[in-house]
Design a protein around this motif. Structure first.
Motif, PDB file in Angstrom:
ATOM      1  N   CYS A 313       2.629  11.288  -5.353  1.00  0.00           N
ATOM      2  CA  CYS A 313       3.771  10.557  -4.785  1.00  0.00           C
ATOM      3  C   CYS A 313       5.050  10.835  -5.574  1.00  0.00           C
ATOM      4  CB  CYS A 313       3.481   9.056  -4.775  1.00  0.00           C
ATOM      5  SG  CYS A 313       2.151   8.583  -3.653  1.00  0.00           S
ATOM      6  N   THR A 356       2.050  13.755   4.824  1.00  0.00           N
ATOM      7  CA  THR A 356       0.870  13.006   4.397  1.00  0.00           C
ATOM      8  C   THR A 356      -0.313  13.300   5.312  1.00  0.00           C
ATOM      9  OG1 THR A 356       2.342  11.232   3.638  1.00  0.00           O
ATOM     10  CG2 THR A 356       0.010  10.710   3.811  1.00  0.00           C
ATOM     11  N   CYS A 395      -9.838   2.224   5.729  1.00  0.00           N
ATOM     12  CA  CYS A 395      -9.208   2.333   4.408  1.00  0.00           C
ATOM     13  C   CYS A 395      -8.374   3.608   4.295  1.00  0.00           C
ATOM     14  CB  CYS A 395     -10.283   2.305   3.310  1.00  0.00           C
ATOM     15  SG  CYS A 395     -11.041   0.691   3.067  1.00  0.00           S
ATOM     16  N   LEU A 398      -5.152   3.032   6.206  1.00  0.00           N
ATOM     17  CA  LEU A 398      -4.307   2.133   5.421  1.00  0.00           C
ATOM     18  C   LEU A 398      -3.702   2.866   4.227  1.00  0.00           C
ATOM     19  CD1 LEU A 398      -3.262  -0.748   4.871  1.00  0.00           C
ATOM     20  CD2 LEU A 398      -5.371  -1.179   3.579  1.00  0.00           C
ATOM     21  N   LEU A 399      -4.520   3.691   3.564  1.00  0.00           N
ATOM     22  CA  LEU A 399      -4.042   4.441   2.406  1.00  0.00           C
ATOM     23  C   LEU A 399      -2.929   5.403   2.797  1.00  0.00           C
ATOM     24  CD1 LEU A 399      -4.404   5.156  -0.613  1.00  0.00           C
ATOM     25  CD2 LEU A 399      -6.096   6.852   0.087  1.00  0.00           C
ATOM     26  N   GLY A 401      -0.863   5.063   5.257  1.00  0.00           N
ATOM     27  CA  GLY A 401       0.342   4.270   5.490  1.00  0.00           C
ATOM     28  C   GLY A 401       1.020   3.870   4.198  1.00  0.00           C
ATOM     29  N   VAL A 402       0.233   3.455   3.208  1.00  0.00           N
ATOM     30  CA  VAL A 402       0.793   3.053   1.908  1.00  0.00           C
ATOM     31  C   VAL A 402       1.442   4.248   1.218  1.00  0.00           C
ATOM     32  CG1 VAL A 402       0.203   2.236  -0.411  1.00  0.00           C
ATOM     33  CG2 VAL A 402      -0.796   1.118   1.598  1.00  0.00           C
ATOM     34  N   ILE A 403       0.751   5.410   1.264  1.00  0.00           N
ATOM     35  CA  ILE A 403       1.300   6.621   0.633  1.00  0.00           C
ATOM     36  C   ILE A 403       2.612   7.028   1.306  1.00  0.00           C
ATOM     37  CG2 ILE A 403       0.896   9.070   0.206  1.00  0.00           C
ATOM     38  CD1 ILE A 403      -0.732   7.240  -1.563  1.00  0.00           C
ATOM     39  N   THR A 404       2.661   6.932   2.628  1.00  0.00           N
ATOM     40  CA  THR A 404       3.891   7.270   3.351  1.00  0.00           C
ATOM     41  C   THR A 404       5.048   6.388   2.899  1.00  0.00           C
ATOM     42  OG1 THR A 404       2.630   8.006   5.284  1.00  0.00           O
ATOM     43  CG2 THR A 404       4.943   7.423   5.636  1.00  0.00           C
ATOM     44  N   LEU A 405       4.809   5.084   2.821  1.00  0.00           N
ATOM     45  CA  LEU A 405       5.868   4.161   2.380  1.00  0.00           C
ATOM     46  C   LEU A 405       6.229   4.401   0.927  1.00  0.00           C
ATOM     47  CD1 LEU A 405       4.732   0.834   4.096  1.00  0.00           C
ATOM     48  CD2 LEU A 405       6.699   2.243   4.690  1.00  0.00           C
ATOM     49  N   LEU A 406       5.192   4.576   0.076  1.00  0.00           N
ATOM     50  CA  LEU A 406       5.433   4.743  -1.359  1.00  0.00           C
ATOM     51  C   LEU A 406       6.193   6.031  -1.635  1.00  0.00           C
ATOM     52  CD1 LEU A 406       4.763   3.403  -4.106  1.00  0.00           C
ATOM     53  CD2 LEU A 406       2.722   4.818  -4.193  1.00  0.00           C
TER      54      LEU A 406
END
Length: 813
Positions: A313, A356, A395, A398-399, A401-406
Motif C-alpha cells: 500500500c 487491486t 474476506c 472485504l480485504l 475494498g479495504v486495500i483500495t481505500l487504504l
C-alpha cells in the motif's frame, strides 16, 4: 459515466506501464501472502467448533510451579477423574480417557494383520455423551461398559471389515496383539469438520487390564501425572465455572504432597475451554494429533501478512503522489469542464480498484503456488479448495475494498485538491517539491525490511547454535530402533546380540528412550536429610550396563550399577546438588526412596541436556530394568556405527534383514540420534524459513517502491542531469547525487529499526535456557545488506539516466 471512468482509468494505467507493474507486483505479493496466511488462520480457528454445547466443555489440565520455573501438563492424576465423577455441583458429565497403543490388530473376516493401527484410546461411555458422534450402529448408552469392547469409526470399520455395512460389523471380533479379542459394540461416523479428536478406535477402560495396563487405569497416586490421562467435563452452564474451579483447588490442596510445600512447589488444576485446546502450545492436544496449532505462530503470521500488505500500500501511495505533477493538467482541465472533486476521487479510487483487482488475480495464482511451495509449513488438511469457502471469499472481497481505500484514498484527495488556475499556469503545484509524507512512508518500509533482515540472521544464528551445541553426550553415528509393546524380552536380547557381530557396529545397548527425548518417564523420589524428606520429581533413564558408555556419558564419582535389573541409581550432577551435596562423591551410598523401597546412589554422572535447549537441565537418574518383574522397559535397541556415513547403507540393510527375521509382523523404523535432536527445533526451523521468505518479500516490495521513486526522480531531474554532465560531472558523482537522499532515508530507517529489533529479539531469546549472543555484527550485517541492496536497485536507474546523451535530454526537456 462509470464505463467512462473505467476507460480513462485503464488508459492511464496503460500509459504508465512501469508504475502500474510495480504497483501490481507489490500489491500481489502482499495479497498472496495475506490470502495464504488468512487461510491458515481460518483453518486453525475452525477446529472443534461444531460440537453441540461446545462452550460448556472443558478439559482439566495440570500446572506446576517451582522456584525455578513453571510447567504445564495436558494430563492429570488418574484419581482426579474418579473424584469428579462422584458428583460436583455444576458438572453435568465427566469423562476420562487414556492413550492406547496396540502393536497390531487382526481381522478374521479379512484375514489380515494391521500393524500399528494408531489413533486408539481407552474411553468410558460418558465420552460419547459429551462429544456428539453420529451413531451408524449401536447405542452410546450401552457402549464401553464391559471389558473387551470397542467402538470403531466408519473409516476404521471399513478398513477392518471392508464391504460390510455398519450393522453387519456389530458383534465382530478384532484380535489385538495376538492375544486380546475385543468385540465391536458400535460404529460411529468420522467428524466431517476439522477436529483434534482424530481417534478411530475407542476401547473400554476395562480392556486396559487385558493389555497389561491395569496400573494405568486404576492408579490411585495423586502425585503422579500422566499426559495420556485426559479428563473432560461438561458444565451445567458457564455460571458454574467458578464453583468447579474452587472444587479443583480444594482437591489439589487436599492431595498435595508434604514435601512440595517445603520446596516452594505448587500444583494446580486448570479448566481449559474446548475452544482453547487447538492453539494452546502450553498444553497442546493429544499424542495422536496429526497437526498442532499455536497462537504465537498465528499471531506472527498475521503480523507478517499485515506488514507485507502495508508495504504494498505504501508503494502505491508513494508512487501515485509522486506522479501528481504528470496528471495535474488533466485534473485542471477536468475541473474547468465541470468535474467535481467527489467525481475525481471516485475516478482515482476506480483506478486503484483496477490495480487491486489485477493484483488479486495475480495473487490467487501465486497463492496456489505458495501452498505447494510451503507444503511442510501448511496444515495437512488445508488446500486451495478452501478458497471457495464463502467466509474466505467474503474476506477477500472485504480485504480488496479495504486495500483500495487504504491505497487510493489519500492519493485521490491529493490529486483532486489541485486548483485549476494554478495547475494550468504551472504555479504552486503540489508534488514539485520534496514530500515529507513520502519520506516517512519510505523510512517505514525500510524499518520493516531491516527488522526482518536482522531477525532472519539472529534466528539462523540461534538455530545453528542449538544444532551444534555439545549436549553433554554423544549424538553422532548413533541409531536406535524400538520394539514397543512386544512382551518377548528374550527376542530383544537375541536381536541385540546379533547386532554385536556386525563389523560396522561398535556398541549395542538395550534400554528405553535415548538420553534426549520428548517422551520421558518421571517419578517422585524421596531423600531423607536430617529428618526431613526432600521429594523431587526425577526423570528416569532406563538402560543396561552398556548404555552410559555407548552415549559417552561421563561418570564423576562412584561406579556403574552391578547388573541390568538391580535397583541402584546413577544420578546426574543437578540432582546431587538439589539433594544438598556440594561434591559428587558425597552422594555415593545415600539411599533414595521410591514406592516405599530404599535403594542406594552408586554413581553421579555429568549433566547433559535431556531435550530441547529451551529448558534447563532437570534432576535425572539412570536405572536398569527395575520394573522387570511386572513389565520390561528395555524396549529399544541402541547402537553406534563405525566408519564414514556413506558405508552405513550396507549395514542398515543387514540390520533390516535381521529385524524382519526377528519381527516379521513389525515395520522397520530406524531413527538416528541427530535427527531426533533436529526435531526438537522444528518450530525454530519453520520460523527461520518463514522469516527468510518474509524478508525476501519485504526487501522486494520495498526496493520496487524505491525503484519507482528513483524513476520518478530521474525523470523529473533529466535537465539537471544533462547540465551537470555537460559541466563535467562523472558517473559516480551523478549516481551519488541522485542516490544520496534515498541512502539517508535508509540510514534513518536503520537507526529506528536497530533498537526495535534488539528489544524484540532479546525477548525471544529469553525463551531458551541456552542461547546465542545478540552480537553487534548482526545489526551491522543487516544494515549493510539493506544499504547495498538499495544502492544496487537505485544504481540500475540512476546510471542509465546519467549515461543518457545530455544534448538529447536538454533538447527534449
Amino acid at each position: 459515466m462509470f464505463r467512462n471512468y473505467l476507460k480513462i482509468a485503464f488508459r492511464n494505467l496503460w500509459n504508465n506501464k512501469a508504475f502500474s507493474i510495480i504497483n501490481i507486483i507489490g500489491l500481489s505479493i502482499g495479497l498472496s501472502a495475506s490470502f495464504v496466511i488468512g487461510a491458515i488462520v481460518y483453518y486453525d480457528l475452525t477446529f472443534d467448533k461444531f460440537h453441540p454445547d461446545g462452550e460448556r466443555i472443558y478439559r482439566v489440565t495440570t500446572d506446576f510451579k517451582t522456584p525455578e520455573a513453571e510447567f504445564h501438563n495436558r494430563g492429570v492424576a488418574v484419581p482426579l477423574g474418579k473424584a469428579l465423577k462422584e458428583g460436583v455441583t455444576g458438572i453435568e458429565l465427566t469423562s476420562t480417557f487414556f492413550s492406547a497403543y496396540a502393536q497390531k490388530a487382526y481381522s478374521k473376516d479379512r484375514d489380515k494383520v494391521f500393524r500399528n493401527p494408531g489413533n486408539q484410546i481407552y474411553a468410558d461411555k460418558e465420552y460419547f455423551q459429551i462429544f456428539s458422534y453420529e451413531w451408524l450402529a449401536g447405542a452410546p448408552e450401552a457402549a464401553l461398559s464391559n471389558p473387551n469392547e470397542v467402538v470403531l469409526t466408519d473409516r476404521r470399520a471399513g478398513k477392518y471389515f471392508p464391504g460390510m455395512r455398519p450393522n453387519e460389523v456389530m458383534g465382530k471380533t478384532v484380535l489385538y496383539n495376538d492375544s486380546v479379542p475385543v468385540k465391536v459394540v458400535g460404529v460411529v461416523s468420522n467428524f466431517k469438520d476439522q477436529s483434534d479428536f482424530i481417534f478411530q478406535e475407542f476401547l473400554s477402560l476395562k480392556t486396559a487390564h487385558s493389555f497389561g495396563q491395569k496400573n494405568l487405569i486404576d492408579n490411585d497416586e495423586w502425585n503422579s501425572t500422566n499426559s495420556g490421562s485426559q479428563v473432560f467435563i461438561r458444565l451445567v452452564d458457564n455460571n458454574a465455572l467458578g464453583n468447579v474451579q474452587r472444587h479443583l483447588d480444594r482437591l489439589s490442596k487436599e492431595n498435595e504432597d508434604d514435601g512440595m510445600y517445603d520446596r516452594g512447589e505448587t500444583r494446580s488444576f486448570h479448566l481449559q475451554p474446548l475452544s482453547d485446546i487447538h492453539l494452546n502450545s502450553d498444553y497442546m492436544v493429544f499424542d495422536q494429533s496429526e497437526y498442532r496449532g499455536s497462537k504465537t505462530v498465528l499471531k506472527n503470521l498475521m503480523f507478517v501478512a499485515l506488514f507485507l500488505l502495508l508495504l504494498g500500500c505504501i508503494n502505491f501511495i508513494n508512487l501515485n503522489t509522486a506522479q501528481a505533477t504528470k496528471r495535474s493538467k488533466e485534473i485542471g482541465i477536468r475541473k474547468t469542464l465541470g468535474s467535481s472533486r467527489k467525481r475525481l476521487v471516485f475516478q482515482f479510487l476506480g483506478e486503484t480498484f483496477l490495480l487491486t483487482g489485477a493484483a488479486a488475480i495475480v495473487s490467487l495464482f501465486l497463492s496456489s503456488r505458495l501452498l505447494l511451495l510451503f507444503n511442510d509449513f501448511i496444515p495437512p488438511g488445508l488446500n486451495f479448495g478452501l478458497f471457495s469457502s464463502p467466509v474466505i471469499v467474503g474476506c477477500i472481497i472485504l480485504l480488496l475494498g479495504v486495500i483500495t481505500l487504504l491505497s487510493g484514498f489519500y492519493p485521490a484527495l491529493v490529486l483532486s485538491h489541485f486548483k485549476p488556475v494554478s495547475v494550468l499556469k504551472n504555479q504552486g503545484l503540489p508534488g514539485t517539491g520534496k514530500s515529507t509524507l513520502r519520506k516517512y512512508l519510505t523510512v517505514f518500509q525500510f524499518v520493516i525490511a531491516q527488522i526482518f533482515i536482522v531477525a532472519t540472521i539472529l534466528v539462523g544464528k540461534q538455530l545453528n547454535f542449538l544444532m551444534n551445541k555439545d549436549m553433554g553426550f554423544k549424538t553422532e553415528a548413533i541409531a536406535y530402533i524400538g520394539t514397543w509393546n512386544n512382551p518377548d524380552l528374550n527376542k530383544r536380547l537375541n536381536f541385540a546380540e546379533e547386532l554385536k557381530s556386525f563389523p560396522l557396529i561398535s556398541q549395542v545397548s538395550l534400554g528405553w528412550n535415548p538420553p534426549a527425548s520428548s517422551n520421558m518417564r518421571t517419578a517422585d523420589i524421596a531423600y531423607t536429610n536430617k529428618g526431613r524428606d526432600i521429594l523431587t520429581s526425577v526423570q528416569l533413564l532406563f538402560g543396561d550396563l552398556n548404555y552410559r558408555e555407548l552415549f559417552d556419558i561421563k561418570l564423576l564419582a562412584g561406579r556403574e550399577r552391578l547388573n541390568d535389573t538391580i535397583k541402584e541409581y546413577v544420578i546426574n550432577e543437578t540432582y546431587s546438588k538439589m539433594l544438598g551435596f556440594e561434591h559428587p562423591w558425597e552422594a555415593i551410598g545415600e539411599p533414595l526412596r521410591l514406592d516405599d523401597e530404599l535403594n542406594p546412589i552408586v554413581g553421579v554422572m555429568e549433566d547433559f541436556d535431556q531435550g530441547s535447549l529451551r529448558s534447563a537441565i532437570r534432576p535425572m537418574a539412570l536405572v536398569g530394568d527395575i520394573f522387570r518383574n511386572d513389565f520390561s522397559l528395555f524396549e529399544i535397541v541402541h547402537f553406534s556405527l563405525l566408519g564414514p556415513s556413506e558405508n552405513w547403507s550396507t549395514v542398515m540393510a543387514e540390520v533390516e534383514e535381521k529385524w524382519k527375521t526377528a519381527y516379521p509382523e513389525m515395520d522397520f523404523e530406524l531413527r538416528f540420534m541427530d535427527d531426533t535432536i533436529k526435531q526438537f527445533y522444528e518450530q525454530e526451523r519453520r520460523a527461520s524459513m518463514l522469516l527468510k521468505w518474509s524478508t525476501g518479500l519485504a526487501i522486494l516490495i520495498s526496493c520496487l517502491g524505491l525503484l519507482g521513486l528513483v524513476i520518478h526522480t530521474t525523470e523529473r531531474r533529466t535537465k539537471e542531469i544533462g547540465i551537470r554532465k555537460v559541466l563535467g560531472a562523472s558517473l559516480a558523482q551523478l549516481n551519488l547525487l541522485l542516490c544520496r537522499e534515498f541512502l539517508i532515508l535508509v540510514g534513518i530507517a536503520f537507526a529506528i529499526a536497530a533498537p526495535i529489533a534488539w528489544w524484540g529479539l532479546d525477548y525471544w531469546l529469553q525463551g531458551f535456557a541456552y542461547r546465542t549472543t545478540l552480537s553487534w555484527w548482526i545489526f551491522f550485517l543487516g544494515g549493510i545488506t539493506m544499504l547495498l541492496v538499495a544502492l544496487g536497485i537505485m544504481s540500475i536507474r540512476t546510471l542509465a539516466a546519467a549515461n543518457a546523451d545530455p544534448v538529447k535530454s536538454l533538447r527534449t526537456e
